[in-house]
Design a protein around this motif. Structure first.
Motif, PDB file in Angstrom:
ATOM      1  N   GLN A  59       2.601  -9.955 -15.227  1.00  0.00           N
ATOM      2  CA  GLN A  59       3.453  -9.236 -14.286  1.00  0.00           C
ATOM      3  C   GLN A  59       2.688  -8.787 -13.045  1.00  0.00           C
ATOM      4  N   MET A  60       1.454  -8.322 -13.232  1.00  0.00           N
ATOM      5  CA  MET A  60       0.648  -7.935 -12.075  1.00  0.00           C
ATOM      6  C   MET A  60       0.338  -9.154 -11.197  1.00  0.00           C
ATOM      7  N   THR A  61       0.093 -10.287 -11.831  1.00  0.00           N
ATOM      8  CA  THR A  61      -0.126 -11.513 -11.069  1.00  0.00           C
ATOM      9  C   THR A  61       1.131 -11.878 -10.291  1.00  0.00           C
ATOM     10  N   HIS A  62       2.279 -11.771 -10.942  1.00  0.00           N
ATOM     11  CA  HIS A  62       3.569 -12.019 -10.285  1.00  0.00           C
ATOM     12  C   HIS A  62       3.741 -11.106  -9.078  1.00  0.00           C
ATOM     13  N   LEU A  63       3.474  -9.818  -9.266  1.00  0.00           N
ATOM     14  CA  LEU A  63       3.607  -8.853  -8.166  1.00  0.00           C
ATOM     15  C   LEU A  63       2.706  -9.222  -7.000  1.00  0.00           C
ATOM     16  N   LEU A  64       1.436  -9.475  -7.278  1.00  0.00           N
ATOM     17  CA  LEU A  64       0.497  -9.779  -6.202  1.00  0.00           C
ATOM     18  C   LEU A  64       0.845 -11.094  -5.519  1.00  0.00           C
ATOM     19  N   ARG A  65       1.318 -12.084  -6.285  1.00  0.00           N
ATOM     20  CA  ARG A  65       1.745 -13.342  -5.662  1.00  0.00           C
ATOM     21  C   ARG A  65       2.959 -13.114  -4.771  1.00  0.00           C
ATOM     22  N   ASP A  66       3.897 -12.287  -5.239  1.00  0.00           N
ATOM     23  CA  ASP A  66       5.085 -11.973  -4.423  1.00  0.00           C
ATOM     24  C   ASP A  66       4.689 -11.417  -3.060  1.00  0.00           C
ATOM     25  N   LEU A  67       3.591 -10.650  -3.037  1.00  0.00           N
ATOM     26  CA  LEU A  67       3.171  -9.972  -1.809  1.00  0.00           C
ATOM     27  C   LEU A  67       2.057 -10.719  -1.079  1.00  0.00           C
ATOM     28  N   ASP A  68       1.750 -11.937  -1.530  1.00  0.00           N
ATOM     29  CA  ASP A  68       0.683 -12.757  -0.933  1.00  0.00           C
ATOM     30  C   ASP A  68      -0.663 -12.045  -0.976  1.00  0.00           C
ATOM     31  N   LEU A  69      -0.941 -11.371  -2.088  1.00  0.00           N
ATOM     32  CA  LEU A  69      -2.190 -10.619  -2.239  1.00  0.00           C
ATOM     33  C   LEU A  69      -3.031 -11.094  -3.418  1.00  0.00           C
ATOM     34  N   PHE A  70      -2.599 -12.112  -4.123  1.00  0.00           N
ATOM     35  CA  PHE A  70      -3.298 -12.506  -5.341  1.00  0.00           C
ATOM     36  C   PHE A  70      -4.565 -13.314  -5.075  1.00  0.00           C
ATOM     37  N   GLU A  71      -4.495 -14.266  -4.191  1.00  0.00           N
ATOM     38  CA  GLU A  71      -5.571 -15.250  -4.028  1.00  0.00           C
ATOM     39  C   GLU A  71      -6.932 -14.641  -3.675  1.00  0.00           C
ATOM     40  N   ARG A 105     -12.328  -7.532  -6.241  1.00  0.00           N
ATOM     41  CA  ARG A 105     -11.735  -7.359  -7.558  1.00  0.00           C
ATOM     42  C   ARG A 105     -10.748  -6.198  -7.525  1.00  0.00           C
ATOM     43  N   LEU A 106      -9.775  -6.256  -8.428  1.00  0.00           N
ATOM     44  CA  LEU A 106      -8.763  -5.209  -8.539  1.00  0.00           C
ATOM     45  C   LEU A 106      -9.015  -4.423  -9.811  1.00  0.00           C
ATOM     46  N   LEU A 107      -8.954  -3.093  -9.715  1.00  0.00           N
ATOM     47  CA  LEU A 107      -9.164  -2.188 -10.847  1.00  0.00           C
ATOM     48  C   LEU A 107      -7.983  -1.227 -10.876  1.00  0.00           C
ATOM     49  N   SER A 108      -7.071  -1.430 -11.825  1.00  0.00           N
ATOM     50  CA  SER A 108      -5.801  -0.722 -11.758  1.00  0.00           C
ATOM     51  C   SER A 108      -5.425  -0.069 -13.077  1.00  0.00           C
ATOM     52  N   ASN A 109      -4.997   1.181 -12.992  1.00  0.00           N
ATOM     53  CA  ASN A 109      -4.267   1.817 -14.080  1.00  0.00           C
ATOM     54  C   ASN A 109      -2.796   1.452 -13.908  1.00  0.00           C
ATOM     55  N   CYS A 110      -2.252   0.690 -14.839  1.00  0.00           N
ATOM     56  CA  CYS A 110      -0.890   0.194 -14.687  1.00  0.00           C
ATOM     57  C   CYS A 110      -0.311  -0.070 -16.065  1.00  0.00           C
ATOM     58  N   ILE A 111       1.028  -0.142 -16.161  1.00  0.00           N
ATOM     59  CA  ILE A 111       1.658  -0.525 -17.417  1.00  0.00           C
ATOM     60  C   ILE A 111       2.137  -1.969 -17.379  1.00  0.00           C
ATOM     61  N   LEU A 112       2.169  -2.588 -16.230  1.00  0.00           N
ATOM     62  CA  LEU A 112       2.565  -3.986 -16.128  1.00  0.00           C
ATOM     63  C   LEU A 112       1.490  -4.874 -16.744  1.00  0.00           C
ATOM     64  N   THR A 113       1.910  -5.939 -17.401  1.00  0.00           N
ATOM     65  CA  THR A 113       0.976  -6.865 -18.022  1.00  0.00           C
ATOM     66  C   THR A 113       0.242  -7.689 -16.955  1.00  0.00           C
ATOM     67  N   ARG A 114      -0.769  -8.440 -17.400  1.00  0.00           N
ATOM     68  CA  ARG A 114      -1.496  -9.309 -16.477  1.00  0.00           C
ATOM     69  C   ARG A 114      -0.546 -10.297 -15.802  1.00  0.00           C
TER      70      ARG A 114
END
Length: 228
Positions: free
Chosen positions: A128-140, A117-126
């Motif tokens: 956007q964070m999903t987009h970021l992790l998918r861009d980096l092949d880290l979401f799945e 699981r990911l636990l993040s202090n961030c200002i990006l929305t869910r």
């Protein structure tokens, strides 16, 4: 099996040395929308305070944008404001990359049967964070994302950690880069911890902790990590 909880930024996701810092986000946000920087600051600064700051205040990013910017006849729409936020603090410029070796680590942990699981202090929305992790092949590999940008808590509040630990686990491991924000609260809850900045082989330490070897903390109390 173990639950392994990862911090995001500077742990699984790293930024380029020349990436814009938080103090530059308002200027990038303003430029994208064509609005004065002072107007952008009235939206960006509360988001930084709410989602990343030390205080108790924690509002959802979209709520802050609606209250501070996206109202009135000449206001940008929420979708326009979110696009500007992605330009200011997201990965529109390719500033973020996966930490070296982390993709292989996540794949191995999943193959060994652990939950991530990911636990993040961030200002990006869910989204956007999903987009970021998918861009980096880290979401799945992650089965859940817990984000301060949703207004449901932020680190180091122990309640936010407990929220991420719902389930029954043999052990819980917190992986992060900040003793103050990531690791102290986790250790106080009885979780094992891995400091990616001080461990000589942090990914090896994560594998060891998940397997129950080289424990860095006391055993979990019976009611900790077995939240419902």
């Amino acid at each position: 099996m173990a639950l392994v909880v990862f911090d995001c930024f500077d742990t699984v996701v790293v930024s380029a040395p020349d990436a814009p810092r938080a103090e530059h986000w308002a200027g990038l946000f303003a430029r994208h929308l064509g609005i004065p920087v002072a107007r952008a600051q009235r939206a960006i600064y509360p988001m930084i305070t709410s989602c990343l700051g030390d205080g108790a205040m924690n509002l959802a990013t979209e709520d802050v944008l609606r209250r501070t910017l996206c109202r009135g006849a000449d206001a940008p729409s929420l979708s326009e404001a979110l696009a500007a936020l992605w330009t200011a603090a997201g990965n529109a410029d390719g500033r973020y990359t996966a930490a070296p070796g982390v993709a292989g680590l996540l794949a191995r942990l999943r193959a060994e049967g652990h939950t991530l699981r990911l636990l993040s202090n961030c200002i990006l929305t869910r989204e956007q964070m999903t987009h970021l992790l998918r861009d980096l092949d880290l979401f799945e590999p992650f089965d859940e994302l817990h984000l301060s940008s949703e207004g449901v808590g932020k680190k180091p509040d122990p309640a936010f950690f407990r929220r991420a630990a719902t389930g029954v686990w043999d052990r819980i491991v917190m992986v992060g880069d900040s003793v103050e924000i990531d690791l102290t609260a986790a250790g106080q809850l009885g979780w094992d911890t891995v400091d990616v900045l001080t461990e000589p082989d942090p990914w090896g330490a994560v594998l060891d902790r998940a397997a129950g070897a080289g424990s860095s903390s006391t055993p979990l109390p019976e009611k900790v990590g077995r939240c419902s």
